[in-house]
Design a protein around this motif. Structure first.
Motif, PDB file in Angstrom:
ATOM      1  N   UNK A  24      51.075  67.056   7.245  1.00 16.85           N
ATOM      2  CA  UNK A  24      49.926  67.637   6.536  1.00 16.85           C
ATOM      3  C   UNK A  24      48.867  66.588   6.210  1.00 16.85           C
ATOM      4  N   UNK A  25      49.303  65.378   5.898  1.00 20.16           N
ATOM      5  CA  UNK A  25      48.321  64.375   5.496  1.00 20.16           C
ATOM      6  C   UNK A  25      47.991  63.372   6.619  1.00 20.16           C
ATOM      7  N   UNK A  26      48.551  63.586   7.808  1.00 14.84           N
ATOM      8  CA  UNK A  26      48.443  62.565   8.858  1.00 14.84           C
ATOM      9  C   UNK A  26      47.015  62.421   9.394  1.00 14.84           C
ATOM     10  N   UNK A  27      46.682  61.209   9.828  1.00 12.39           N
ATOM     11  CA  UNK A  27      45.350  60.951  10.393  1.00 12.39           C
ATOM     12  C   UNK A  27      45.119  61.757  11.657  1.00 12.39           C
ATOM     13  N   UNK A  28      46.201  62.069  12.362  1.00 11.41           N
ATOM     14  CA  UNK A  28      46.059  62.976  13.501  1.00 11.41           C
ATOM     15  C   UNK A  28      47.285  63.869  13.530  1.00 11.41           C
ATOM     16  N   UNK A  29      47.040  65.179  13.537  1.00 13.46           N
ATOM     17  CA  UNK A  29      48.176  66.102  13.514  1.00 13.46           C
ATOM     18  C   UNK A  29      47.995  67.242  14.515  1.00 13.46           C
ATOM     19  N   UNK A  30      46.901  67.197  15.285  1.00 20.76           N
ATOM     20  CA  UNK A  30      46.673  68.238  16.278  1.00 20.76           C
ATOM     21  C   UNK A  30      47.031  67.707  17.670  1.00 20.76           C
ATOM     22  N   UNK A  31      48.065  68.275  18.293  1.00 23.39           N
ATOM     23  CA  UNK A  31      48.486  67.776  19.602  1.00 23.39           C
ATOM     24  C   UNK A  31      47.414  67.914  20.682  1.00 23.39           C
ATOM     25  N   UNK A  32      46.358  68.681  20.406  1.00 25.70           N
ATOM     26  CA  UNK A  32      45.277  68.828  21.390  1.00 25.70           C
ATOM     27  C   UNK A  32      44.635  67.482  21.713  1.00 25.70           C
ATOM     28  N   UNK A  33      44.841  66.508  20.851  1.00 25.66           N
ATOM     29  CA  UNK A  33      44.250  65.182  21.052  1.00 25.66           C
ATOM     30  C   UNK A  33      44.665  64.595  22.414  1.00 25.66           C
ATOM     31  N   UNK A  34      45.887  64.883  22.856  1.00 25.11           N
ATOM     32  CA  UNK A  34      46.362  64.339  24.135  1.00 25.11           C
ATOM     33  C   UNK A  34      45.552  64.890  25.305  1.00 25.11           C
ATOM     34  N   UNK A  35      45.343  66.200  25.274  1.00 26.77           N
ATOM     35  CA  UNK A  35      44.607  66.845  26.361  1.00 26.77           C
ATOM     36  C   UNK A  35      43.152  66.395  26.375  1.00 26.77           C
ATOM     37  N   UNK A  36      42.575  66.397  25.194  1.00 29.53           N
ATOM     38  CA  UNK A  36      41.168  65.985  25.088  1.00 29.53           C
ATOM     39  C   UNK A  36      40.981  64.583  25.643  1.00 29.53           C
ATOM     40  N   UNK A  37      41.874  63.676  25.245  1.00 24.62           N
ATOM     41  CA  UNK A  37      41.741  62.284  25.669  1.00 24.62           C
ATOM     42  C   UNK A  37      41.988  62.158  27.168  1.00 24.62           C
ATOM     43  N   UNK A  38      42.856  63.015  27.705  1.00 25.23           N
ATOM     44  CA  UNK A  38      43.177  62.957  29.112  1.00 25.23           C
ATOM     45  C   UNK A  38      41.997  63.429  29.964  1.00 25.23           C
TER      46      UNK A  38
END
Ligand code: PRX
Length: 648
Positions: A24-38
């Protein structure tokens, strides 16, 4: 026989999803970050480069002419400005940058403003000594505040630094000074180690007698004993900075200007001068530090317990944490001085919330027993990190339970001096971790496990770890030897594929498990078996603290497995236990991996950075003459092991 380049023997069923509260408090918690970065890896890194303060914007994000890369081309910035002045300008000058803890128990807190002022004073002093942009400066200092000060002062005036671990010999200093063509050496009178004083200036003097390159030597007073002095060449640090102005405008540096050289010993030949540059490197260490360690500048107390003499200290004690305005602990000495609970005393004293250390330390803590951490309040710890070697699943579990209270996520981070920053790692708010696995490439990183032909292996397969896309913290070349750079890293699978030299496997879910250096892989009856997996199977036994295995020649099977085992606590080994352990490996990962010989030892030979020296154990197992062992952290143990090996 399977198709894999390396067998996949060890299986692990335990999974630890991020605790809800942490996610809940993490700097990144949305797994979509992997796809976006890819999808847009250049844009991903660029977005994080924007978080830094640039003096001039870049014209091109990346120029890739394999195997050479440039990032943020045309952009200008200064690393010390980003690590210090930027935070002061934003109103955080009074925040503590380092809680420094000396080994004898003395301590010193440095705020961002105090650190910047001292850096600027020393930068002015260096200029006064004639050091200019582009002049390599050698730094041979123990873990005292003047070490990061010296590095940042170099960065401020654009002088690349070459830091040499203070445990290294005079000969290592000579080799590195000559390779870097450096004329300035910064050292100290002495260094504390386990209650003793190491005569550092003496070593430096010996080195300066062996080469006449050094014209200027700056000496920090730390331990206070008498030192030999060469007038005109030697200068006391405290005298140099006295009266210097705390105003030293940071030099605008091109993104691709060299920030530092760091020597790393190869398995053969002379040390390699890994070259890191300015803009891409700082971008990568900052974003990995913020996301992998979930750093909150306002509230965390972060402690990376490495030595700044290694890349882990460069990237995750100095540059990443300071770029993120972290409050860090910096500790000078040994983990068992004066007692085996020194680390836990420090965690309690400063309320450390994030701890980053190495498997070799964790296995030592296991051996010493859980009563030491239990004697202290470790409830502030909320995240644990590991780096440097494959972490055996049982060591991971011990760390998680006894240090992290079963609550703190563990991030096992794979990277190298060459990669500059973390490359394969869980993200603690997203990843359901498995003990022993580094899990997933960091967003934007393309890590591929390939077979002998360079083809990606399917889940369940093992092979060689490669990186198939440039990343900002990538080494740019080897200092003065670009041919060796191309040969070492970019020839095995062609100039677009970085060969890391590590074995790795994918599990059925596609997660990455590191299997140790490729040179350490054993070949038993045609099966390529990783030392790491057999070692992990041994450490899986409740009595075992640490294990090292190596292949020795065998007329029947090509190679047979020889194991060296250290037990927990004061337990002594005997034939019955040896048989039990061999059987344990057989049951845990298969008959093929059962060690032919098993020897109990009090300790294992380690390099100064804590990695097990399997090559030496191999020589012992083969009954070969041993080479030079003086570079080991614990040379005595070798003769002891050799003697008991002969008895066997
Ligand atoms: O073999 C891998 C191992 O350490 C090597 C890099 O060593 P060095 O350049 O000294 O840098 C150490 C700190 C980054 C790698 O090629 N290694 C490092 N981290 C891990 C690891 N092996 C397995 N798991 C890790 N997390």
């Amino acid at each position: 026989m399977s198709d894999s380049a390396i067998e996949n023997l060890y299986s692990e069923a335990r999974v630890f999803p991020p605790p809800e509260e942490f996610a809940r408090q993490a700097n990144v918690s949305d797994p979509a970050v992997y796809e976006e970065a890819d999808e847009d890896w250049q844009g991903w890194w660029e977005q994080h480069a924007r978080a830094l303060r640039w003096m001039r914007d870049w014209d091109a994000t990346v120029e890739w002419s394999p195997p050479h890369v440039k990032w943020f081309v045309g952009g200008q910035l200064n690393v010390s400005d980003n690590c210090l002045d930027r935070h002061i300008d934003e109103g955080h000058g009074d925040q503590v940058a380092f809680h420094w803890e000396g080994e004898p128990g003395d301590a010193r807190d440095l705020t961002y403003r105090e650190l910047r002022d001292e850096v600027a004073r020393f930068a002015n002093a260096l200029k006064g000594l004639g050091v200019g942009k582009g002049d390599p400066v050698t730094i041979y200092l123990p873990m005292i505040p003047e070490l990061p000060v010296a590095m940042l002062a170099c960065a401020r005036i654009g002088a690349p630094h070459s830091v040499i671990f203070a445990g290294f010999s005079s000969q290592s200093v000579v080799d590195r000074v000559e390779d870097a063509d450096s004329h300035v050496l910064i050292t100290a009178d002495g260094a504390y180690r386990k209650g003793n004083v190491v005569a550092l200036k003496d070593n430096a003097d010996k080195a300066m007698n062996m080469t006449d390159l050094i014209e200027t030597c700056v000496v920090v007073g730390r331990t206070g004993e008498d030192v030999a002095w060469t007038e005109g060449r030697d200068h006391w640090y405290h005298e140099l900075i006295e009266g210097q102005s705390p105003d030293c405008p940071p030099e605008p540096m091109d993104a691709e200007d060299v920030l530092y050289i760091l020597y790393t010993s190869g398995t053969t030949g002379k040390p390699k001068g890994i070259v890191h540059t300015t803009g891409g490197y700082l971008t990568q260490v900052a974003v990995t530090h913020r996301l992998v360690f979930d750093l909150k500048a306002e509230s965390d107390v972060y402690w990376c317990a490495a030595d700044i003499g290694w890349v882990t200290g460069h990237s995750y004690i100095v540059y990443g944490p300071l770029a993120n305005r972290a409050t860090s602990v910096m500790y000078e000495g040994a983990p068992d001085h004066p007692g085996k609970d020194r680390f836990w005393e420090i965690v309690e004293k400063y309320g450390v919330s994030i701890l980053y250390t190495a498997p070799t330390a964790i296995r030592a803590f296991m051996k010493w027993g859980s009563e030491h951490p239990e004697a202290h309040d470790l409830s502030t710890l909320r995240l644990l990190g590991s780096v440097g070697e494959p972490i055996n699943p049982e060591a991971w579990m011990w760390y998680h339970e006894h240090i992290g209270g079963g609550r703190a996520p563990v991030v096992d981070t794979w990277w190298q001096t060459e990669t500059g920053g973390i490359m394969i790692t869980p993200l603690p708010g997203i990843t359901a971790t498995k003990p022993g696995s580094a899990m997933t490439p960091f967003p934007g990183v393309k890590a591929v496990v390939v077979d002998e032909e360079g083809k990606a292996v399917p889940p369940g397969g093992g092979g060689y770890l490669t990186l198939q896309r440039p990343w900002p913290g990538m080494l740019r070349t080897l200092w003065g030897d670009d041919e060796r750079y191309q040969q070492t890293y970019w020839s095995r699978f062609g100039p677009e594929i970085y060969f890391a030299g590590d074995g790795a496997k994918l599990d059925e879910d596609g997660h990455i498990w590191l299997l140790g250096r490729v040179d350490d892989v054993m070949n038993v009856s045609g099966h390529r078996i990783s030392t790491t997996e057999v070692e992990s199977a041994l450490v899986d036994h409740p009595l075992v603290a640490e294990a090292a295995v190596t292949g020795r020649s065998d007329p029947m099977t090509g190679q047979a497995i020889a194991a060296f085992v250290t037990l927990r606590g004061d337990r002594k080994g005997d034939d019955a236990l040896a048989a039990e352990l061999r059987e344990h490996v057989s049951e845990r990962i298969g008959k093929i991996a059962r060690p032919a010989n098993l020897l109990f030892t009090d300790d294992l030979p380690k390099t100064r950075s804590g990695k097990i020296m399997r090559r030496l154990l191999k020589d012992i197992a083969e009954g070969r003459e041993l080479g030079d062992v003086t570079t080991l952290a614990n040379a005595d143990i070798v003769s002891q092991i050799e003697a008991s090996s002969k008895e066997e």
